[in-house]
Design a protein around this motif. Sequence first.
Motif, PDB file in Angstrom:
ATOM      1  N   MET A   1      79.559  36.196  44.101  1.00 26.61           N
ATOM      2  CA  MET A   1      79.143  37.591  44.177  1.00 26.61           C
ATOM      3  C   MET A   1      78.281  37.939  42.964  1.00 26.61           C
ATOM      4  SD  MET A   1      81.588  40.915  44.543  1.00 26.61           S
ATOM      5  CE  MET A   1      82.399  40.275  46.002  1.00 26.61           C
ATOM      6  N   VAL A   2      77.149  38.562  43.219  1.00 27.20           N
ATOM      7  CA  VAL A   2      76.222  38.904  42.154  1.00 27.20           C
ATOM      8  C   VAL A   2      76.302  40.400  41.905  1.00 27.20           C
ATOM      9  CG1 VAL A   2      73.845  38.710  41.360  1.00 27.20           C
ATOM     10  CG2 VAL A   2      74.732  37.055  43.004  1.00 27.20           C
ATOM     11  N   ASP A  69      66.781  42.696  43.313  1.00 25.79           N
ATOM     12  CA  ASP A  69      66.815  41.229  43.335  1.00 25.79           C
ATOM     13  C   ASP A  69      66.664  40.761  44.787  1.00 25.79           C
ATOM     14  OD1 ASP A  69      67.731  38.498  43.388  1.00 25.79           O
ATOM     15  OD2 ASP A  69      68.579  38.848  41.400  1.00 25.79           O
ATOM     16  N   GLU A  70      65.494  40.228  45.104  1.00 26.56           N
ATOM     17  CA  GLU A  70      65.201  39.929  46.512  1.00 26.56           C
ATOM     18  C   GLU A  70      66.104  38.845  47.097  1.00 26.56           C
ATOM     19  OE1 GLU A  70      61.034  38.945  45.793  1.00 26.56           O
ATOM     20  OE2 GLU A  70      61.491  36.853  46.260  1.00 26.56           O
ATOM     21  N   TYR A  71      66.536  37.906  46.276  1.00 24.96           N
ATOM     22  CA  TYR A  71      67.420  36.842  46.778  1.00 24.96           C
ATOM     23  C   TYR A  71      68.797  37.420  47.129  1.00 24.96           C
ATOM     24  CZ  TYR A  71      70.459  32.729  46.699  1.00 24.96           C
ATOM     25  OH  TYR A  71      71.388  31.774  47.009  1.00 24.96           O
ATOM     26  N   VAL A  72      69.305  38.254  46.246  1.00 30.77           N
ATOM     27  CA  VAL A  72      70.606  38.890  46.499  1.00 30.77           C
ATOM     28  C   VAL A  72      70.518  39.791  47.732  1.00 30.77           C
ATOM     29  CG1 VAL A  72      72.360  40.422  45.510  1.00 30.77           C
ATOM     30  CG2 VAL A  72      71.199  38.769  44.047  1.00 30.77           C
ATOM     31  N   LEU A 130      74.116  28.152  51.073  1.00 31.74           N
ATOM     32  CA  LEU A 130      73.252  28.402  49.913  1.00 31.74           C
ATOM     33  C   LEU A 130      73.980  28.279  48.579  1.00 31.74           C
ATOM     34  CD1 LEU A 130      71.373  31.516  51.344  1.00 31.74           C
ATOM     35  CD2 LEU A 130      70.426  29.236  51.043  1.00 31.74           C
ATOM     36  N   GLY A 131      75.296  28.233  48.645  1.00 30.95           N
ATOM     37  CA  GLY A 131      76.079  28.111  47.406  1.00 30.95           C
ATOM     38  C   GLY A 131      76.381  29.438  46.754  1.00 30.95           C
ATOM     39  N   ASP A 132      75.860  30.535  47.348  1.00 31.99           N
ATOM     40  CA  ASP A 132      76.141  31.870  46.817  1.00 31.99           C
ATOM     41  C   ASP A 132      76.730  32.720  47.923  1.00 31.99           C
ATOM     42  OD1 ASP A 132      75.166  31.792  44.074  1.00 31.99           O
ATOM     43  OD2 ASP A 132      73.200  31.483  44.980  1.00 31.99           O
TER      44      ASP A 132
END
Lengths: 135, 71
Positions: A1-2, A69-72, A130-132
């Motif tokens: 989690m980000v 954050d575009e990836y999140v 993706l590992g996230d």
Amino acid sequence: MVRTPAWKRYNVRVIWLSLLYCAFLLPAVYGFKHQLVPHSVSYVVAVLPALPIIGIFGAIGRYLVEEQDEYVRMLMVRQILWASGLTLSFATAWGFLDNFGLVGHADGYWLIVLWFAGLGLGGLVNKLTLGDGGC
Amino acid sequence: MENRLRILRAERNWSQQDLAERIEVSRQSVNAIETGKYDPSLPLAFRIAELFGAPIEDIFVSPSRRSSKAI
């Protein structure tokens, strides 16, 4: 989690909306159970607990707009797609089963519960692929 | 997308977190880009290129160029 700033704001909104949900739901359940709700306001009282839940959908939309954050953001979009796909598929299958009299009729709000479970499933898929986990 | 981000970062002795702070994204984003799991948007790719003072094509390997080399 980000934990981005947008994610923290989203969490605060969801906590407030959850408290509001409890504040609307408990009196509504008590009121209907003990026949304390006048007919003139019964529809309003019945719908009130739904409003904070609708608000949570709005909070999710706002989070997607605010997330820098575009990836999140992509992780969350993937979770939403998994949740929506799961819920719509389940609702479709259940609808036919119900229609042919093979299962009992289920309350519609269980779809919301399923959708939120789908968010968790989407997080798991993110983690595995993706590992996230995402949000 | 294949890229030289890890090499460029290592040349400057930056951790993933250092790079993440410089381009204003999360460390997870840097990791996902470095490992090719996520292709950055054009604005983010430009931000990365400007930080390293190099053209985008020197950092990110064009998929079409890569496949033509393979042929």
